[in-house]
Design an enzyme around this catalytic site. Structure first.
Site, PDB file in Angstrom:
ATOM      1  N   HIS A 106       0.813  -1.225   0.000  1.00  0.00           N
ATOM      2  CA  HIS A 106       0.000   0.000   0.000  1.00  0.00           C
ATOM      3  C   HIS A 106       0.841   1.267   0.000  1.00  0.00           C
ATOM      4  O   HIS A 106       0.404   2.318  -0.471  1.00  0.00           O
ATOM      5  CB  HIS A 106      -0.938   0.003   1.212  1.00  0.00           C
ATOM      6  CG  HIS A 106      -0.243   0.052   2.544  1.00  0.00           C
ATOM      7  ND1 HIS A 106       0.170  -1.085   3.223  1.00  0.00           N
ATOM      8  CD2 HIS A 106       0.149   1.092   3.286  1.00  0.00           C
ATOM      9  CE1 HIS A 106       0.754  -0.724   4.345  1.00  0.00           C
ATOM     10  NE2 HIS A 106       0.776   0.577   4.424  1.00  0.00           N
ATOM     11  N   HIS A 160       4.159   8.418  13.479  1.00  0.00           N
ATOM     12  CA  HIS A 160       3.238   7.291  13.740  1.00  0.00           C
ATOM     13  C   HIS A 160       4.014   6.028  14.102  1.00  0.00           C
ATOM     14  O   HIS A 160       5.209   5.905  13.800  1.00  0.00           O
ATOM     15  CB  HIS A 160       2.335   7.040  12.529  1.00  0.00           C
ATOM     16  CG  HIS A 160       2.985   6.478  11.302  1.00  0.00           C
ATOM     17  ND1 HIS A 160       4.161   6.950  10.778  1.00  0.00           N
ATOM     18  CD2 HIS A 160       2.584   5.478  10.492  1.00  0.00           C
ATOM     19  CE1 HIS A 160       4.452   6.268   9.686  1.00  0.00           C
ATOM     20  NE2 HIS A 160       3.525   5.358   9.500  1.00  0.00           N
TER      21      HIS A 160
END
Ligand SMILES: O=C(O)CCc1cccc(O)c1O
Ligand SMILES: [Fe+2]
EC number: 1.13.11.16
Length: 316
Positions: free
Chosen positions: A115, A179
């Site tokens: 992705h 993140h």
């Protein structure tokens, strides 16, 4: 030489764990505007810097950087699957030029991508094979990692090659910002996961693929409820990072140690090296201006979500 850049976070959680409708609309507006800008620019060639998450690159042989001369996406989290339209001869000469330039990049004639590459191509370019694209992998999760300085030098070497082409080039950077999704780590994974991370994960059985997807979705749902369940997002660092790139100060990051960034902003924040390489490549093409800056922490997507466009001066 007309050159455009767009850097943007990715998250496969889109559609699985979404923020409030008004936030989703806001982000979709940003992405739609970027897509329109790419369409208006109509690049001859796309160069995409992006990471992988143990879906295409594994510890049996983990390069810091790899240029794909032939590549395909696996479609994890329901993202696009299929072949990219890689101009093989161009990718080969880019790799030779980068090596001559002093950056030891690997090459892959059968690059498997996830992705991290597929989402920006889908959202910004309209698909995996709409435009000729050269994928450039930057190891952002499998320690030991390349440094900020090596990512900058990679980007500069790529930029020096692109400058020799009489083509309209779109440079993309995918990932970040702050993140730490639940990506496994060799030091703490169980024996089965270690085996997957060493290469047997290249072809995950469907049930295991589904379990992995659900594990990340569950982690995102928990993170929305309680932001101590994962490393917290770091909006201040994210904003300062975007400002630093906008001002062309990529070399200021040379001093930042990898462990320092992991502790400060999260272990997957190293994906921002894709942004550093992209801006470093652009900086070689000439003076640039940035536009369409957007940032919002989006815990549903486990991402400090950033989006930034830049053009070399001639194209504004
Ligand atoms: O594949 C995985 O396990 C991680 C998925 C993932 C989640 C949030 C932000 C990301 O950048 C990302 O890649
Ligand atoms: Fe990622």
């Amino acid at each position: 030489m007309k050159t455009m850049l767009h850097c943007m976070s990715h998250s496969p959680l889109v559609g699985f764990v979404d923020p409030l409708p008004e936030i989703l609309d806001e982000v979709n507006g940003v992405i739609s505007n970027a897509r329109k800008a790419v369409k208006a620019f109509d690049p001859d060639l796309v160069v995409l810097f992006a990471p992988d998450h143990y879906n295409g690159f594994f510890y049996d042989l983990m390069p810091s950087f790899c240029i794909g001369t032939d590549a395909y996406a696996i479609g994890d989290f329901g993202t696009l699957a299929g072949d990219l339209n890689v101009p093989q001869a161009l990718a080969e000469s880019l790799a030779a030029s980068v090596l001559d330039s002093g950056v030891d990049v690997a090459v892959s004639y059968r690059m498997q991508l996830d992705h991290g590459f597929a989402q920006p191509l889908d959202e910004l370019v309209g698909g995996l094979d709409c435009k000729p694209v050269i994928p450039i992998f930057i190891n952002s999760v499998a320690v030991p990692l390349p440094s900020f300085q090596r990512a900058r030098l990679l980007g500069e070497a790529v930029g020096r090659y692109l400058k020799t082409l009489d083509k309209k080039v779109l440079i993309l950077g995918s990932g970040g910002l702050s993140h730490q999704p639940p990506v496994p780590e060799l030091a703490t994974a169980n024996a089965h996961m270690v085996d997957r991370m060493k290469g047997s994960g290249r072809h995950l059985p469907d049930d295991e693929r589904e379990a992995r997807t659900q594990r990340v979705i569950t982690a995102a749902r928990r993170f929305v409820e309680d932001q101590s369940t994962l490393h917290p997002l770091h909006p201040e660092w994210d904003q300062s990072f975007m400002t630093l790139l906008s001002e062309g100060r990529m070399a200021d990051l040379d001093a930042m140690k990898n462990d320092e960034l992991s502790a400060l902003a999260g272990k997957s924040t190293h994906e921002v090296k894709a942004w550093v390489s992209a801006f470093a490549a652009l900086s070689v093409m000439g003076n640039f201006n940035t536009t369409n800056r957007y940032y919002r922490p989006i815990p549903e997507w486990i991402a400090g979500f950033g989006s930034l466009t830049a053009y070399t001066e001639k194209t504004l």
